[in-house]
Every structure is written in C-alpha cells, then in structure tokens.
Design a protein around this motif. Structure first.
Motif, PDB file in Angstrom:
ATOM      1  N   GLU A 285      -6.569   3.144  -7.857  1.00 43.09           N
ATOM      2  CA  GLU A 285      -6.818   2.328  -6.663  1.00 43.09           C
ATOM      3  C   GLU A 285      -5.542   2.206  -5.829  1.00 43.09           C
ATOM      4  OE1 GLU A 285      -9.174   0.967  -4.072  1.00 43.09           O
ATOM      5  OE2 GLU A 285      -9.977   1.392  -6.064  1.00 43.09           O
ATOM      6  N   GLY A 286      -4.410   2.105  -6.521  1.00 45.23           N
ATOM      7  CA  GLY A 286      -3.139   2.067  -5.805  1.00 45.23           C
ATOM      8  C   GLY A 286      -2.891   3.343  -5.021  1.00 45.23           C
ATOM      9  N   GLU A 287      -3.281   4.474  -5.585  1.00 48.52           N
ATOM     10  CA  GLU A 287      -3.102   5.739  -4.881  1.00 48.52           C
ATOM     11  C   GLU A 287      -4.004   5.821  -3.653  1.00 48.52           C
ATOM     12  OE1 GLU A 287      -0.841   8.052  -5.086  1.00 48.52           O
ATOM     13  OE2 GLU A 287       0.045   6.658  -6.513  1.00 48.52           O
TER      14      GLU A 287
ATOM     15  N   MET B 169       0.832  -1.203   0.000  1.00 47.42           N
ATOM     16  CA  MET B 169       0.000   0.000   0.000  1.00 47.42           C
ATOM     17  C   MET B 169       0.867   1.254   0.000  1.00 47.42           C
ATOM     18  SD  MET B 169      -2.896  -1.167   2.773  1.00 47.42           S
ATOM     19  CE  MET B 169      -3.891   0.332   2.693  1.00 47.42           C
ATOM     20  N   ALA B 170       1.907   1.251   0.833  1.00 41.20           N
ATOM     21  CA  ALA B 170       2.786   2.422   0.922  1.00 41.20           C
ATOM     22  C   ALA B 170       3.441   2.733  -0.415  1.00 41.20           C
ATOM     23  CB  ALA B 170       3.853   2.190   1.987  1.00 41.20           C
ATOM     24  N   LYS B 171       3.727   1.693  -1.207  1.00 36.20           N
ATOM     25  CA  LYS B 171       4.336   1.882  -2.520  1.00 36.20           C
ATOM     26  C   LYS B 171       3.327   2.242  -3.602  1.00 36.20           C
ATOM     27  CE  LYS B 171       8.749   1.698  -2.387  1.00 36.20           C
ATOM     28  NZ  LYS B 171       9.503   2.890  -2.771  1.00 36.20           N
TER      29      LYS B 171
ATOM     30  N   ARG C 169      -2.274   3.865  -1.088  1.00 35.59           N
ATOM     31  CA  ARG C 169      -1.116   4.611  -0.590  1.00 35.59           C
ATOM     32  C   ARG C 169      -1.540   5.710   0.401  1.00 35.59           C
ATOM     33  NH1 ARG C 169       3.921   6.397  -0.972  1.00 35.59           N
ATOM     34  NH2 ARG C 169       4.262   8.644  -0.999  1.00 35.59           N
ATOM     35  N   ALA C 170      -2.615   6.409   0.076  1.00 40.41           N
ATOM     36  CA  ALA C 170      -3.071   7.480   0.966  1.00 40.41           C
ATOM     37  C   ALA C 170      -3.452   6.915   2.333  1.00 40.41           C
ATOM     38  CB  ALA C 170      -4.264   8.204   0.334  1.00 40.41           C
ATOM     39  N   ARG C 171      -4.079   5.739   2.347  1.00 41.10           N
ATOM     40  CA  ARG C 171      -4.445   5.115   3.628  1.00 41.10           C
ATOM     41  C   ARG C 171      -3.187   4.699   4.399  1.00 41.10           C
ATOM     42  NH1 ARG C 171      -8.928   3.208   6.068  1.00 41.10           N
ATOM     43  NH2 ARG C 171      -8.746   1.372   7.437  1.00 41.10           N
TER      44      ARG C 171
END
Length: 677
Positions: A640-642, A583-585, A645-647
C-alpha cells in the motif's frame, strides 16, 4: 553476460540467434513471470530466499532464470544450483515446478534481451546487483526491481533506475522488494504505466547508454580527484576566468556525505536546484510573496519553494510576513531573498489582515513590486493588503491554501468585507487553488468568478522521493526507545484541535485491549495550543510507553524513514503537504476524508470518515481497523505504501508545482500563455 561494470549496448538491433518463447517453455499467456539475467554466482542464498517469498505471495507465478548463459557449465554446477534453490522453495511450500532454469547459451545481447522479454517483471540479485542485466531488462522494456544495499556493488543496478527517475522500483529491504514485486505482478494498471515509462525513458537515450557522456563524466571525476589530491583545482574543472565550472565540485560524479552521525537534518530545499539560472524574463523583476502564514509547515514550505525559485531565476524576490527566524528564512537570506516584516503577528491578530492598511501601504511604497502573490491561509486573508494593491494598480495573483466549507463568525468581518473580497477576486490576474474541492468551494461560496481559478497541487523536492534512510531509522528508534519490530505510526502536524489528535487518543483507548497493542507505537511531531490536552489524554490512558510527543522538529525527513505508516486525523485541511511527503517516502497513509485529502490519496492508503459528519467513535474505530490490518500484514502495508509512492511520483513533485506556478505568474506579468517560462 558478465562484461564488467560498463553497460554494453553493442548492436542494439541485432537479431536474436537463440529461439525461445513462452509457449515453448510451457508458460501460459496469463501466468505472471518474474525473470532475471543474474548469473549463478550472484544469486546468493539471501536472493533465493527473497525470490521464493515473492513466489509465495503471488500465487501461480513463475520464476525464470538463466544463471549459466554465456559460459561453459559443468553438470555438477547446474545440479548444485538447482538443488539448493529447490530446498529453499520447499521451506516455503512453493512447488519447484514454478522455477524455470533456462540452460541454453545466450551468446549475444540480443539473445539475452529476447529471453528477458518472456517475463513480466525483472528481479535484480542482492547483495551483488547485476548492472548489465538491469540494463538489458530496461532495454527490453521490462519493469525492473532492485534491492539496494550499502555497498557500491549492491547499488549499481538501482542507480540505473534512479537515473530514469523511477525510484519507486528501488527497495531498501527484502520486505519492500516482496511488496513491490507483488504489486507489479498483480496491479495491471501500474505494470502498464511502468512499462510505458521505461519505453519512453529508453527511447530518450538515458545517460547510462551514452558512451560519450560516460567518458566525459569519468574523465572529469578523475581530474577532480587528482586535483583534490594536491589541494588545487584542476585545469579541466576551471572556466576561462579561473572559476570552478558548475558541477565541478561536489558534482554527481564524486559525492561525499560529510554529515556526522547524530547530526540533525533540516528540511530540504524545495527549489528545482540551488544553481542560479540566467532567465531574461525574470531577471530583475520584483516579485513579492505576501503571506499571513509564516513558519516551516504547509504554506510556509510553498512560499519558500516559490521564493527560492524566483531568486534562482534572477528575480528580486521579496517575502512579506510576520517576523520569524527559522531554517527556511535563513536559507532564503543566503539566496538573496529580501524579507520585509509586518508590524504584528498575523496568527495572533488575524483580524488586522483585513482591517489594517498601514502596513501594506508602507511596504508597497518602500518596496514597489511588479507583481504580488498573496499566499493566503483562508479566503479572508490579506483583505487590506489587496485593497492597497488595487489602489496602487499593482497586479496580483491569489494562492488560496485552505478553503473551508463555512467560515466562523468574526465581529470585524462585515458584509462590506464580503463585497470587497468578491471585487478583489475579480481584479486578480489569477487565483490558484490547491485542490478541485477548494476550487469548487471558491466558486460556489466565496464569490470567485467562473473565468478565474486554476488548480496547482503542491509538490515536494527530490529528497522526499529518495529511498528511506535506514541509518536514520535505527538512530531515531534507538534514541526514542522504539523497538525495531514495532510498527511506528507517525504524524507531523501542529498540536491544534483542528488537526484531530483527539481521535488518535481515542484510538489508543480502543487499542488497549487489542492483541496487536504491543506492536504499535506512535510519534507525533508538532507544537501548539492543544499540547497540554494531548499529553493529558495520553497520560490518563497510561500510554506514555507507546507514544512519543516530539515537539516541533526540523528532521521530519528522518522520521519518515523511521516510520512504517503515516496518520492525519484532521477536521479541516487544504491539501496537506505532510501527506505528500509521507506518500513520496512510500508510507501508507490513513487520513480523514476532508477537503483535498480524498483527491490527494486517490485510491491509495486508507480514507477515514470525515469527523465533521461522523462521530468521534467512528473515526477512531476506522483508524484502529486500518492500523491493525497493516500491523498484521507487513507485506500488504508495504504494498500500500508503494501505491502511495507511485501516486506521489506522478502528481506531487516540486518541479511540476513550480513550473505551473511560474507560468501563471508570467502570464500575470504579460507573457503569452504559449511561451515557455
């Protein structure tokens, strides 16, 4: 407008001299407006193409530009710019009326910021970014996006966003920029959150708006470079004792990456920073982390982060575990963490952790701790060691990493053991759970008293939140024969039946007839008892061409850069660190809805059915549907990846985890709850 590379902040409260409003420009109150301050000479054909793609994926949106503000302009220059842009719009079927070219002069910074406030999302140019324009946008309180490249000129504006700890607003590719722009324009909650964070960051006066800080850092950098030129430390970088000052060598001002191409990257340190801190509270305290789950995964990462941070703060950190030799152990040894080895392997002889009191008696006598953190793989873990701690009146905290719905039957686990566990929970100074689901189970099924228990989510270090490494992506894909155009689905987990690789194998069987089959590749990093079965399953499907079984890796960070999505189909978990890292990536995550995973993903990614209640076929079918959807729509996949990442940025940073954990430990040692750790 083009004032050089410094950030101008003269007269921030100056009144604008040029009137402009959305109503005057014919912009409706509900219309999404992308806006930029970039001058015409940096709005390249590549930039025009990308901005047009953004308009195409956000129906009804507008783009406002002021490419000639603050300069004398010939009519032919304006005509040439507009005509070129309109041709690009036409190739994508975008109405040229959605482009607003603002031609009035904007003579002051206040005028430029007033113009930028007409927009909803600021767009930086590429490959030449506009540092001053980005600063103006942020000072105007605007969510801003930048597409960074490889040159310093293309990374300048992105550096401001990273300085505000808003890495999620930095894109590495055109596709990423399009996805981020679409989400910012259509996700009202995220846009509002970004606006709030921008306003708070600017109110706190970031470093790039502090001329004194800039002067000091620039001067130090020049002094350091001059010193390096003649091979001796410069006087300005030395303290009174002739030692290099903290940060004077390899500081943020002058950074050189000496990693050679192809060198393997190890997992980054999870401590807040590697530099020691003189913390009077922790200085000299003997804190022992006693664990039955050694290694480099999950709990091993948590233990490593905690031990490193304790050592950094001056505590005598002691790690008790099965003997092991891996990069994390070696790093801890360099930091002065003491390792005490158990006489047996806790995974192979797990029952001994609740029957054998000899090892903990020996260890507590020889290495008497002020506090013990029992870092457990399950509520049965370290039962005997906790009995010894209670007998010796050593205070302890329990960290439960995984709480199953039901525990399997073990001959040596008796009713007396159940009673002891409940007694030990009551005696603990505190009990840490990694998710609300786990906390609830501990209270309802494992005898934890209601006045105990706190949830502290795991966290990951800054390296996981940095933009993906395009060089690593290209290198790994080339090395392992994965096409650049393929969608790579990555998993980092032990090859163990509980990790559910069998559902991915079943999904591979379903994908054999899919039209998207040739686009999908899988890379699985891990080792374990199920490796032979997994390899045989792939072989029987004749899927070796699209599956890479990598074994245990210490370069997962690079594989996250190489991947396009992350998959975890486990049957049981606590709060998987590997999902946080993905998620962070900025990778979209498809994972089964077990234990803490729904809490981890929230409304991001794709939750697959719980394999403990759904059929294997249902789990595989849901995974196929998710992967096919992301393969068909790369922009949606990136968007969706972004969201993932935001979470992760909001919830899963290691600094938060360590701060909360150290506060619990400090309270266990008698520090008041309202005293800073």
């Amino acid at each position: 407008m083009t004032e050089g590379k410094r950030v101008s902040n003269e007269r921030p409260d100056e009144t604008p001299t040029v009137p402009c409003s959305r109503e005057e420009l014919g912009i409706g109150a509900d219309e999404a407006v992308f806006i930029t301050a970039s001058p015409a000479e940096v709005i390249s054909a590549e930039t025009q193409e990308t901005w047009t793609r953004i308009l195409a994926v956000v129906p009804g949106s507008l783009l406002a530009v002021a490419p000639f503000a603050g300069r004398e302009t010939r009519e032919e220059d304006v005509s040439s710019f507009v005509s070129a842009f309109e041709r690009v719009l036409a190739t994508h079927g975008v109405d040229d009326q959605r482009l607003i070219v603002f031609l009035r002069d904007l003579p002051t910074r206040a005028d430029m910021r007033a113009f930028l406030k007409l927009g909803d999302v600021y767009l930086d140019a590429h490959p030449q970014s506009d540092l001053q324009g980005m600063a103006d946008a942020l000072m105007a309180g605007l969510p801003a996006l930048s597409w960074q490249g490889k040159t310093s000129r293309s990374r300048a504006a992105a550096a401001l966003l990273r300085d505000l700890r808003m890495d999620e607003l930095v894109a590495n590719t055109a596709d990423e920029l399009v996805a981020k722009a679409r989400r910012l324009a259509t996700d009202a909650a995220w846009q509002a959150d970004v606006r709030k964070r921008v306003a708070e960051a600017i109110e706190a006066k970031p470093r790039f708006l502090d001329p004194e800080w800039y002067a000091r850092e620039a001067g130090s950098a020049v002094e350091l470079l001059l010193a390096q030129e003649d091979g001796s430390p410069n006087p300005g970088a030395m303290d009174a004792h002739g030692n290099l000052k903290s940060g004077s060598s390899g500081s943020a001002c002058v950074s050189v990456d000496r990693m050679t191409e192809g060198e393997t990257r190890t997992a980054p340190t999870a401590a807040m920073t590697s530099e020691p801190v003189d913390d009077p509270f922790w200085r000299g305290k003997r804190v022992m982390v006693y664990t039955d789950l050694p290694g480099i995964y999950g709990v091993g990462q948590y233990n490593h982060a905690l031990l490193c941070e304790l050592a950094r703060r001056g505590a005598q950190a002691i790690c008790v575990q099965t003997k092991d030799d891996n990069p994390l152990v070696r790093e801890r040894e360099r930091l002065g963490v003491e390792h005490v080895w158990l006489s047996y392997h806790t995974r192979r002889e797990f029952e001994r952790t609740f029957t054998d009191m000899k090892d903990p008696s020996r260890i507590f006598k020889k290495h008497p701790p002020d506090l013990v953190v029992f870092s457990n793989c399950s509520p049965r873990s370290n039962l005997a060691a906790k009995r010894v701690a209670m007998q010796r009146k050593v205070p302890y905290v329990i960290a439960e990493s995984y709480v199953p719905t039901e525990l399997i039957s073990l001959p040596q686990w008796t009713r007396e053991c159940e009673t002891q566990r409940a007694t030990q929970y009551r005696a603990a100074r505190q009990i840490i759970a990694v998710s609300q689901d786990n906390l609830k189970l501990l209270r309802e099924r494992y005898g934890m008293p209601g006045d105990k228990g706190v949830v502290i989510h795991y966290g990951r270090p800054e390296a996981y939140f940095a933009p993906r490494d395009e060089a690593a992506r290209k290198r790994l894909r080339s090395e392992f024969g994965i096409p650049d155009s393929a969608m790579l689905c990555f998993t980092a987990a032990r090859l163990d039946p509980v990790k559910g690789y069998q559902y991915q194998v079943r999904a591979l069987a379903k994908l054999k007839e899919s039209a998207l089959r040739s686009k999908l590749y899988f890379a699985w990093a891990g080792a374990g008892p199920a490796e032979a079965d997994v390899r045989e399953g792939v072989r029987l499907l004749d899927a070796d061409e699209c599956v890479r079984i990598l074994g245990e890796r210490n370069d997962v960070l690079d594989w996250l850069s190489a991947a396009d999505c992350f998959v975890l189909t486990s049957r049981a978990e606590g709060m998987p660190i590997c999902i946080m890292e993905a998620m962070a990536k900025g990778l979209p995550v498809a994972a089964t809805a077990v234990s803490g995973i729904p809490e981890e993903l929230g409304d991001t990614g794709c939750l697959l059915p719980d394999p403990n209640t759904a059929s294997p076929d249902d789990v595989a079918s849901a995974l196929v549907q998710a992967l096919e959807g992301w393969a068909r729509d790369p922009v949606q996949r990136l968007s969706e990846g972004e969201r993932c990442r935001a979470r992760a940025c909001a919830m899963f940073r290691v600094e938060r985890m360590l701060e909360q954990t150290l506060a619990v430990l400090a309270q266990a040692l008698g520090r008041s709850a309202n005293t800073s750790t």
